[in-house]
Design an enzyme around this catalytic site. Structure first.
Site, short mmCIF file in Angstrom:
data_model
loop_
_atom_site.label_atom_id
_atom_site.label_comp_id
_atom_site.label_asym_id
_atom_site.label_seq_id
_atom_site.Cartn_x
_atom_site.Cartn_y
_atom_site.Cartn_z
N LYS A 1 -10.48 -1.16 -2.13
CA LYS A 1 -10.31 -1.86 -0.86
C LYS A 1 -11.53 -1.58 0.03
O LYS A 1 -12.02 -0.46 0.03
CB LYS A 1 -9.03 -1.39 -0.16
CG LYS A 1 -7.76 -1.64 -0.97
CD LYS A 1 -6.55 -0.96 -0.32
CE LYS A 1 -5.30 -1.12 -1.19
NZ LYS A 1 -4.13 -0.43 -0.62
N ASP B 1 -0.06 5.18 1.00
CA ASP B 1 -0.25 6.15 2.08
C ASP B 1 -0.30 5.45 3.44
O ASP B 1 -1.13 4.56 3.65
CB ASP B 1 -1.53 6.94 1.85
CG ASP B 1 -1.48 7.78 0.58
OD1 ASP B 1 -0.67 8.71 0.53
OD2 ASP B 1 -2.23 7.47 -0.37
N ASP C 1 -1.41 -0.59 6.26
CA ASP C 1 -1.53 0.13 7.53
C ASP C 1 -2.97 0.33 7.95
O ASP C 1 -3.27 0.44 9.14
CB ASP C 1 -0.85 1.49 7.43
CG ASP C 1 -1.65 2.49 6.61
OD1 ASP C 1 -2.06 3.53 7.16
OD2 ASP C 1 -1.88 2.22 5.42
N THR D 1 -2.35 1.05 -4.46
CA THR D 1 -2.89 2.18 -3.73
C THR D 1 -4.30 2.54 -4.15
O THR D 1 -4.70 2.31 -5.30
CB THR D 1 -1.98 3.41 -3.90
OG1 THR D 1 -2.57 4.55 -3.26
CG2 THR D 1 -1.77 3.75 -5.37
N SER D 2 -5.05 3.11 -3.22
CA SER D 2 -6.39 3.61 -3.52
C SER D 2 -6.35 4.98 -4.17
O SER D 2 -7.39 5.51 -4.58
CB SER D 2 -7.23 3.67 -2.24
OG SER D 2 -7.41 2.37 -1.70
N ASP E 1 0.87 -1.17 0.00
CA ASP E 1 0.00 0.00 0.00
C ASP E 1 0.92 1.23 0.00
O ASP E 1 2.11 1.12 0.29
CB ASP E 1 -0.89 -0.03 1.25
CG ASP E 1 -1.67 1.25 1.44
OD1 ASP E 1 -2.39 1.65 0.52
OD2 ASP E 1 -1.52 1.86 2.52
#
Length: 226
Positions: free
Chosen positions: A144, A21, A169, A112-113, A19
């Protein structure tokens, strides 16, 4: 995939999936500045709303609010542009730059989103060279906690999902990693409050190193503290 008594340190992997961030870089301050302004404009409880933004795509976060008369697609584009323009305070998680540099280029990915343009901007701000494989918000229909993003990254790397280690995270990302069939490592550096988790955790990448065996598999090792 693993026995309850085992940890991520007991396995060899074909790829590491990260991931972005909160996992390899910290963008909390910048993201919360942008989202707080948006929430205030729409009359939301800013403090409560900010707890919902981490790890999810902007379009999903906005859609979940079900605000009348709001064009979620247009609002998400506006959020993305504002975040691209504000990268003040975006920094790498301690040790992340060196750790990522130690990985073979074809054995890791960012999942990543964030939209691709924002992901590239934040990676640049944090001093992280983008990997060859990135899965971003535009690559999936469902974000996600749906596991598709992680499954797609493994597919692009040509690696079975069961031979991947996911670094995450946020709760939605951890759920995505679990559902994908991979093992999960939780990175806690950006956590403001402790997270209860059954997964192995690290506070920074200074605590670990990677070893590559003759067969090309990666093994995560804890660094010995003098």
């Amino acid at each position: 995939m693993s026995a309850k008594s085992s940890t991520v340190f007991d396995y060899r992997y074909r790829a590491f999936l990260f991931d972005m961030d909160g996992t390899i870089l910290n963008s909390i301050a910048a993201a919360e500045r942008v989202w707080a302004a948006w929430a205030k404009r729409h009359g939301l409880d800013v403090e409560a709303f900010l707890t919902t933004i981490h790890g999810a795509r902007a379009i999903d976060t906005i859609t979940c609010q079900a605000l009348p008369g709001v064009d979620a697609q247009a609002e998400a584009r506006g959020i993305t542009q504002a975040e691209i323009e504000d990268v003040e305070g975006v920094v790498a998680i301690p040790g992340a730059v060196e750790f990522l540099k130690s990985l073979p280029a074809n054995q890791w990915a960012v999942v990543t989103s964030a939209p691709k343009a924002l992901a590239l901007r934040r990676l640049q701000a944090a001093g992280i060279v983008p990997p060859a494989v990135m899965v971003t918000a535009e690559d999936v229909v469902r974000g996600k906690p749906d596991p598709t993003c992680y499954q797609l990254s493994a597919q692009r790397l040509g690696v079975p999902m069961a031979q991947c280690l996911v670094f995450e995270d946020a709760s939605v990302g951890i759920c995505a990693g679990e559902a994908s069939g991979a093992n999960v490592m939780v990175v806690t550096s950006a956590h403001r409050v402790p997270m209860t988790t059954t997964h192995s955790t690290i506070d920074s990448y200074e605590q670990v190193q990677v070893q590559r065996d003759e067969g090309g598999c990666l093994r995560l090792l804890r660094r010995q503290v003098a």
